[in-house]
Design a protein around this motif. Structure first.
Motif, PDB file in Angstrom:
ATOM      1  N   GLY A   1       0.828  -1.211  -0.047  1.00 35.30           N
ATOM      2  CA  GLY A   1      -0.093   0.118   0.162  1.00 35.30           C
ATOM      3  C   GLY A   1       0.853   1.363   0.015  1.00 35.30           C
ATOM      4  N   ILE A   2       2.129   1.224   0.734  1.00 34.85           N
ATOM      5  CA  ILE A   2       3.002   2.275   0.864  1.00 34.85           C
ATOM      6  C   ILE A   2       3.619   2.437  -0.562  1.00 34.85           C
ATOM      7  N   GLN A   3       3.957   1.585  -1.121  1.00 42.08           N
ATOM      8  CA  GLN A   3       4.378   1.581  -2.582  1.00 42.08           C
ATOM      9  C   GLN A   3       3.658   2.042  -3.390  1.00 42.08           C
ATOM     10  N   ALA A   4       2.274   2.043  -3.399  1.00 44.37           N
ATOM     11  CA  ALA A   4       1.270   2.684  -4.262  1.00 44.37           C
ATOM     12  C   ALA A   4       1.079   4.194  -3.933  1.00 44.37           C
ATOM     13  N   GLY A   5       1.264   4.562  -2.632  1.00 43.77           N
ATOM     14  CA  GLY A   5       1.138   6.008  -2.341  1.00 43.77           C
ATOM     15  C   GLY A   5       0.313   6.276  -1.103  1.00 43.77           C
ATOM     16  N   LEU A   6      -0.020   5.322  -0.619  1.00 42.46           N
ATOM     17  CA  LEU A   6      -1.063   5.236   0.592  1.00 42.46           C
ATOM     18  C   LEU A   6      -0.127   5.674   1.966  1.00 42.46           C
ATOM     19  N   GLU A   7      -0.580   6.050   2.911  1.00 44.07           N
ATOM     20  CA  GLU A   7      -0.161   6.226   4.120  1.00 44.07           C
ATOM     21  C   GLU A   7      -0.369   5.114   5.144  1.00 44.07           C
ATOM     22  N   GLU A   8       0.825   4.786   5.815  1.00 42.14           N
ATOM     23  CA  GLU A   8       0.858   3.442   6.733  1.00 42.14           C
ATOM     24  C   GLU A   8      -0.291   3.600   7.757  1.00 42.14           C
ATOM     25  N   ASN A   9      -0.492   4.629   8.429  1.00 46.22           N
ATOM     26  CA  ASN A   9      -1.759   4.610   9.336  1.00 46.22           C
ATOM     27  C   ASN A   9      -2.856   4.669   8.901  1.00 46.22           C
ATOM     28  N   GLU A  10      -3.270   5.010   7.576  1.00 41.73           N
ATOM     29  CA  GLU A  10      -4.501   4.748   7.334  1.00 41.73           C
ATOM     30  C   GLU A  10      -4.638   3.324   6.533  1.00 41.73           C
ATOM     31  N   ILE A  11      -3.640   2.642   6.121  1.00 45.93           N
ATOM     32  CA  ILE A  11      -3.664   1.432   5.818  1.00 45.93           C
ATOM     33  C   ILE A  11      -3.918   0.474   7.119  1.00 45.93           C
ATOM     34  N   ARG A  12      -3.261   0.675   8.160  1.00 48.27           N
ATOM     35  CA  ARG A  12      -3.350   0.040   9.411  1.00 48.27           C
ATOM     36  C   ARG A  12      -4.842   0.360   9.843  1.00 48.27           C
ATOM     37  N   GLU A  13      -5.338   1.206   9.658  1.00 51.43           N
ATOM     38  CA  GLU A  13      -6.722   1.730  10.064  1.00 51.43           C
ATOM     39  C   GLU A  13      -7.761   0.722   9.550  1.00 51.43           C
ATOM     40  N   VAL A  14      -7.612   0.300   8.191  1.00 51.38           N
ATOM     41  CA  VAL A  14      -8.472  -0.219   7.651  1.00 51.38           C
ATOM     42  C   VAL A  14      -8.341  -1.828   7.900  1.00 51.38           C
ATOM     43  N   LEU A  15      -7.111  -2.354   8.053  1.00 51.87           N
ATOM     44  CA  LEU A  15      -6.735  -3.642   8.449  1.00 51.87           C
ATOM     45  C   LEU A  15      -7.215  -3.851   9.992  1.00 51.87           C
ATOM     46  N   GLU A  16      -6.922  -2.977  11.007  1.00 52.82           N
ATOM     47  CA  GLU A  16      -7.499  -2.945  12.196  1.00 52.82           C
ATOM     48  C   GLU A  16      -9.056  -3.019  12.514  1.00 52.82           C
ATOM     49  N   SER A  17      -9.761  -2.693  11.548  1.00 50.65           N
ATOM     50  CA  SER A  17     -11.092  -2.495  11.592  1.00 50.65           C
ATOM     51  C   SER A  17     -11.877  -3.628  10.709  1.00 50.65           C
ATOM     52  N   GLU A  18     -13.005  -4.163  11.302  1.00 48.87           N
ATOM     53  CA  GLU A  18     -13.791  -5.238  10.557  1.00 48.87           C
ATOM     54  C   GLU A  18     -14.686  -4.420   9.640  1.00 48.87           C
ATOM     55  N   ASP A  19     -14.772  -3.250   9.735  1.00 48.93           N
ATOM     56  CA  ASP A  19     -16.138  -2.571   8.593  1.00 48.93           C
ATOM     57  C   ASP A  19     -15.502  -1.636   7.677  1.00 48.93           C
ATOM     58  N   LEU A  20     -14.168  -0.802   7.922  1.00 54.11           N
ATOM     59  CA  LEU A  20     -13.923   0.182   6.943  1.00 54.11           C
ATOM     60  C   LEU A  20     -13.658  -0.560   5.594  1.00 54.11           C
ATOM     61  N   PHE A  21     -14.585   0.137   4.562  1.00 52.67           N
ATOM     62  CA  PHE A  21     -14.440  -0.061   3.152  1.00 52.67           C
ATOM     63  C   PHE A  21     -15.195  -1.657   3.010  1.00 52.67           C
ATOM     64  N   ILE A  22     -15.802  -2.281   4.030  1.00 57.26           N
ATOM     65  CA  ILE A  22     -16.525  -3.547   3.540  1.00 57.26           C
ATOM     66  C   ILE A  22     -17.646  -3.177   2.788  1.00 57.26           C
ATOM     67  N   LYS A  23     -18.400  -2.141   3.310  1.00 61.49           N
ATOM     68  CA  LYS A  23     -19.799  -1.885   2.458  1.00 61.49           C
ATOM     69  C   LYS A  23     -19.482  -1.546   0.849  1.00 61.49           C
ATOM     70  N   GLU A  24     -18.291  -0.771   0.707  1.00 54.56           N
ATOM     71  CA  GLU A  24     -17.930  -0.713  -0.797  1.00 54.56           C
ATOM     72  C   GLU A  24     -17.558  -1.821  -1.387  1.00 54.56           C
ATOM     73  N   VAL A  25     -16.887  -2.754  -0.833  1.00 56.18           N
ATOM     74  CA  VAL A  25     -16.485  -4.114  -1.329  1.00 56.18           C
ATOM     75  C   VAL A  25     -18.010  -4.789  -1.917  1.00 56.18           C
ATOM     76  N   GLN A  26     -18.850  -4.881  -0.865  1.00 53.47           N
ATOM     77  CA  GLN A  26     -20.013  -5.743  -1.178  1.00 53.47           C
ATOM     78  C   GLN A  26     -20.955  -5.070  -1.992  1.00 53.47           C
ATOM     79  N   ALA A  27     -21.066  -3.777  -2.188  1.00 50.59           N
ATOM     80  CA  ALA A  27     -21.692  -2.958  -3.045  1.00 50.59           C
ATOM     81  C   ALA A  27     -21.363  -3.295  -4.609  1.00 50.59           C
ATOM     82  N   ASP A  28     -19.677  -3.255  -4.883  1.00 47.99           N
ATOM     83  CA  ASP A  28     -19.333  -3.713  -5.959  1.00 47.99           C
ATOM     84  C   ASP A  28     -19.857  -5.101  -6.300  1.00 47.99           C
ATOM     85  N   ILE A  29     -19.820  -5.973  -5.442  1.00 49.17           N
ATOM     86  CA  ILE A  29     -20.353  -7.315  -5.853  1.00 49.17           C
ATOM     87  C   ILE A  29     -21.494  -7.611  -5.931  1.00 49.17           C
TER      88      ILE A  29
END
Length: 209
Positions: free
Chosen positions: A141-169
């Motif tokens: 993620g850092i390699q792509a240009g994301l910040e480490e803290n925001e990636i960790r926030e997603v991985l440590e949460s069970e909810d962040l961006f789940i709805k977006e993934v589910q909406a696409d599916i």
């Protein structure tokens, strides 16, 4: 032109399709294209199997022999090579793609979804990295240009961006997507699968008329 692509980063034909599309887009240097990657999971029930090779995994899933599985993978690798991609199935690590999709959704909010997709594809198919490993996802993620803290926030949460993934599916099901990659051009035309470059060129020409 907006091109929406439903894809799973563990789908070998999705990476091939990406290259085919990119080659087709180069035929239209004076046109602008907006690419949006949409989440899709070929098998959301997959659990991490770090000790099982992909040949055994597919053989067990499809009810075929290991040799048949190896031949199938060999054919896919040869097709990938024809578009400049290096697939190393011997190193591939079986895992669930959900967290990677959540990171892609985060990347989309920063307009680097395409870059994140490319990095994940290469990490999985060429470099044999474990995309279910948190530290690996952070590094990529850092390699792509994301910040480490925001990636960790997603991985440590069970909810962040789940709805977006589910909406696409869910949207994929609504428009009749049976498999990936699935490309939609300006909501007018669709191309299913990693089709020849000429197919993409002709579709784009039709939409541009």
């Amino acid at each position: 032109m907006k091109i929406e692509i439903w894809s799973d980063i563990m789908c070998p034909f999705c990476y091939i399709g990406k290259r085919q599309l990119e080659t087709a887009l180069a035929v239209f240097p004076n046109d602008e294209f907006e690419i949006e990657w949409k989440s899709f999971q070929l098998d959301p029930t997959i659990t991490a199997e770090p000790d099982m090779d992909v040949y055994t995994f597919l053989a067990e899933r499809k009810g075929m022999s290991i040799e048949q599985s190896k031949e199938m993978h060999k054919g896919v690798a040869e097709r990938a090579k024809s578009v400049g991609l290096d697939y190393n199935f011997d190193k591939a690590v079986i895992s669930n793609s959900l967290n990677a999709h959540r990171i892609i959704q985060l990347a989309k909010t920063k307009n680097i979804g395409d870059r994140m997709e490319e990095i994940f594809f290469k990490a999985y198919f060429t470099d044999g990295q474990d995309l279910n490993n948190g530290q690996t996802l952070i590094k990529l993620g850092i390699q792509a240009g994301l910040e480490e803290n925001e990636i960790r926030e997603v991985l440590e949460s069970e909810d962040l961006f789940i709805k977006e993934v589910q909406a696409d599916i869910k949207e994929a099901a609504e428009i009749g997507v049976q498999g990936v990659p699935f490309f939609v051009f300006d909501r007018k035309y669709a191309v299913s699968g990693a089709q020849p470059i000429e197919t993409f060129v002709k579709t784009i020409q039709e939409v541009l008329k």
